[in-house]
Design a protein around this motif. Structure first.
Motif, mmCIF file in Angstrom:
data_model
loop_
_atom_site.group_PDB
_atom_site.id
_atom_site.type_symbol
_atom_site.label_atom_id
_atom_site.label_comp_id
_atom_site.label_asym_id
_atom_site.label_seq_id
_atom_site.Cartn_x
_atom_site.Cartn_y
_atom_site.Cartn_z
ATOM 1 N N LYS A 38 0.827 -1.212 0.000
ATOM 2 C CA LYS A 38 0.000 0.000 0.000
ATOM 3 C C LYS A 38 0.860 1.260 0.000
ATOM 4 O O LYS A 38 0.540 2.246 0.646
ATOM 5 N N GLU A 39 1.960 1.204 -0.752
ATOM 6 C CA GLU A 39 2.879 2.327 -0.864
ATOM 7 C C GLU A 39 3.252 2.538 -2.328
ATOM 8 O O GLU A 39 3.190 1.619 -3.134
ATOM 9 N N PHE A 40 3.662 3.758 -2.624
ATOM 10 C CA PHE A 40 4.227 4.062 -3.934
ATOM 11 C C PHE A 40 5.736 3.860 -3.850
ATOM 12 O O PHE A 40 6.385 4.372 -2.939
ATOM 13 N N ASN A 41 6.271 3.098 -4.792
ATOM 14 C CA ASN A 41 7.711 2.829 -4.838
ATOM 15 C C ASN A 41 8.336 3.608 -5.997
ATOM 16 O O ASN A 41 7.824 3.578 -7.126
ATOM 17 N N LEU A 42 9.425 4.266 -5.725
ATOM 18 C CA LEU A 42 10.098 5.108 -6.702
ATOM 19 C C LEU A 42 10.573 4.303 -7.905
ATOM 20 O O LEU A 42 11.223 3.272 -7.758
ATOM 21 N N LEU A 43 10.226 4.800 -9.099
ATOM 22 C CA LEU A 43 10.718 4.212 -10.347
ATOM 23 C C LEU A 43 11.803 5.072 -10.972
ATOM 24 O O LEU A 43 12.832 4.571 -11.404
ATOM 25 N N HIS A 44 11.538 6.382 -11.057
ATOM 26 C CA HIS A 44 12.473 7.296 -11.708
ATOM 27 C C HIS A 44 12.539 8.606 -10.939
ATOM 28 O O HIS A 44 11.534 9.079 -10.420
ATOM 29 N N LYS A 45 13.724 9.177 -10.947
ATOM 30 C CA LYS A 45 13.949 10.459 -10.284
ATOM 31 C C LYS A 45 14.592 11.451 -11.242
ATOM 32 O O LYS A 45 15.148 12.445 -10.824
ATOM 33 N N ASP A 46 14.536 11.145 -12.519
ATOM 34 C CA ASP A 46 15.150 12.027 -13.506
ATOM 35 C C ASP A 46 14.126 12.391 -14.575
ATOM 36 O O ASP A 46 13.144 11.690 -14.788
ATOM 37 N N TRP A 47 14.382 13.496 -15.235
ATOM 38 C CA TRP A 47 13.442 14.036 -16.216
ATOM 39 C C TRP A 47 13.288 13.147 -17.434
ATOM 40 O O TRP A 47 12.166 12.911 -17.893
ATOM 41 N N VAL A 48 14.381 12.643 -17.967
ATOM 42 C CA VAL A 48 14.331 11.884 -19.215
ATOM 43 C C VAL A 48 13.507 10.617 -19.043
ATOM 44 O O VAL A 48 12.573 10.351 -19.812
ATOM 45 N N ASN A 49 13.818 9.803 -18.045
ATOM 46 C CA ASN A 49 13.088 8.548 -17.849
ATOM 47 C C ASN A 49 11.640 8.790 -17.435
ATOM 48 O O ASN A 49 10.748 8.054 -17.856
ATOM 49 N N SER A 50 11.395 9.802 -16.616
ATOM 50 C CA SER A 50 10.014 10.116 -16.218
ATOM 51 C C SER A 50 9.196 10.534 -17.430
ATOM 52 O O SER A 50 8.061 10.077 -17.615
#
Length: 135
Positions: free
Chosen positions: A104-116
């Motif tokens: 029941k949590e959001f897990n980080l996938l991307h922290k950069d502009w290009v991949n997001s």
């Protein structure tokens, strides 16, 4: 894909935390002058099509609090997976997370502009930022 929720704080004239929840299907948003309708549409555009190019974000950052403009959207993909995009418009930061039903949590996938941006473009397949801006 459909929008589930938009959250903003410190974006243009929206000083306090504002939350819009959407239903599947057609949603109608109305309000008086200076209620935040255009701000909401512009924030959704920036969140659906993340980029950090000059001018893309600056219009959302108010002069009165240039260090505290944030927005987030939660979207549900066609396969029923939930994703959340959070942008700090002031600091030009972005992160994209995927919801994990087990924790029941959001897990980080991307922290950069290009991949997001690439990931969101895949979710919004067939709709470009230019198409969205025409609506």
């Amino acid at each position: 894909m459909f929008l589930v929720e938009l959250v903003m704080q410190g974006v243009r004239g929206v000083r306090e935390l504002a939350r819009l929840r959407f239903q599947s299907g057609f949603n109608f948003v109305s309000g008086g002058n200076e209620a935040g309708k255009t701000t909401s549409v512009d924030a959704i555009q920036r969140l659906l099509f993340p980029n950090n190019h000059a001018g893309a974000i600056e219009s959302l950052v108010p002069r009165y609090a240039s260090d505290a403009a944030r927005g987030a959207i939660v979207v549900c993909s066609d396969d029923g997976t939930y994703y959340r995009v959070i942008q700090d418009f002031s600091k030009k930061a972005v992160n994209l997370s995927k919801y994990n039903p087990a924790s029941k949590e959001f897990n980080l996938l991307h922290k950069d502009w290009v991949n997001s941006a690439q990931f969101m473009a895949g979710l919004a397949a067939g709709v470009s930022e230019e198409d969205y801006a025409k609506v």
